[in-house]
Enzyme design. Sequence first.
Site, PDB file in Angstrom:
ATOM      1  N   HIS A 184       2.075   4.644  -2.799  1.00  0.00           N
ATOM      2  CA  HIS A 184       2.174   6.091  -2.587  1.00  0.00           C
ATOM      3  C   HIS A 184       3.557   6.600  -2.960  1.00  0.00           C
ATOM      4  CE1 HIS A 184      -1.707   5.968  -0.856  1.00  0.00           C
ATOM      5  NE2 HIS A 184      -1.365   5.570   0.362  1.00  0.00           N
ATOM      6  N   HIS A 235       0.828  -1.208   0.000  1.00  0.00           N
ATOM      7  CA  HIS A 235       0.000   0.000   0.000  1.00  0.00           C
ATOM      8  C   HIS A 235       0.865   1.263   0.000  1.00  0.00           C
ATOM      9  CE1 HIS A 235      -3.758   2.205   1.403  1.00  0.00           C
ATOM     10  NE2 HIS A 235      -2.802   3.116   1.565  1.00  0.00           N
ATOM     11  N   GLU A 236       1.798   1.335   0.929  1.00  0.00           N
ATOM     12  CA  GLU A 236       2.588   2.560   1.075  1.00  0.00           C
ATOM     13  C   GLU A 236       3.601   2.739  -0.049  1.00  0.00           C
ATOM     14  OE1 GLU A 236       1.281   4.432   3.078  1.00  0.00           O
ATOM     15  OE2 GLU A 236       0.186   3.023   4.353  1.00  0.00           O
TER      16      GLU A 236
END
Length: 268
Positions: A150, A146-147
Amino acid sequence: MTFIDYSNEEKSNKSSATKEEKATTTLPEDASQWGYDMYPERKGTSSGPYKKSRSITDYLSGKGRDNIDKIRCERNVYKCVKESPLVKLMMGALRSSGCGLDIRRHIACEECAPQVSGGYDPIMNQVIVCHNTAKNEGIVQGVLTHELIHMFDYCRNDLDFKNLDHLACTEIRAANLAHCSFMSAWMSGNASVFNIKETHQDCVKSKALSSVLAARSGISKTEAINAIERVFPKCYPDLEPIGRRLRRNSYDMYKAYEEGYYYGYDIP
């Protein structure tokens, strides 16, 4: 989940080193507005701008035991970096985009608020894994994937975290690629065989909404929903760099890893 970037310089150079040169270690005046209140080690003052001091009372009450959790977290991170197809794919995509990742510099295990399991800090260009909530390898893999999405968006797409539409877009992409699946919606009672597509989109919107609100406490739920709806038609179909929506209990992450070579990603 993401933090807000307070660097005012242009993102013209895509290299990881340049990102770090632009970063400032000064926290925003109202840190809670931008999500930093959920990451106390990001706003302490002991031996560095992001170090949190502990009193003797903390250690006597058992809080000092978080060092054990931190070591366990770091071991899980290392194992994911070495063995997880998704994490290796994301790292390869970052390298191929000119934003190489050093796990000693760009990934940190820290204690966080109990409602979060990870975050991305664009000021430090660093992924945070919350060792007090992400306590097993599977959760750590999800947090890293997920990160790192980003981080990838920040590297490749001139992402401005102060822009609500940009924030909504990267949260949509992270939820789409790293979290939502038909099986997870089915198990929560929100899916049927007749609305698979709609259910997945609803899951993505819901997950993105919670992440946006956590990162931007200064906005209303209506503002966050409007931003998600504005960018959803553009951001939901964007599957780079994983290339597919991952179904639970499938071989999709292994297929995505294998397909990364065809896109020229520098995958180990």
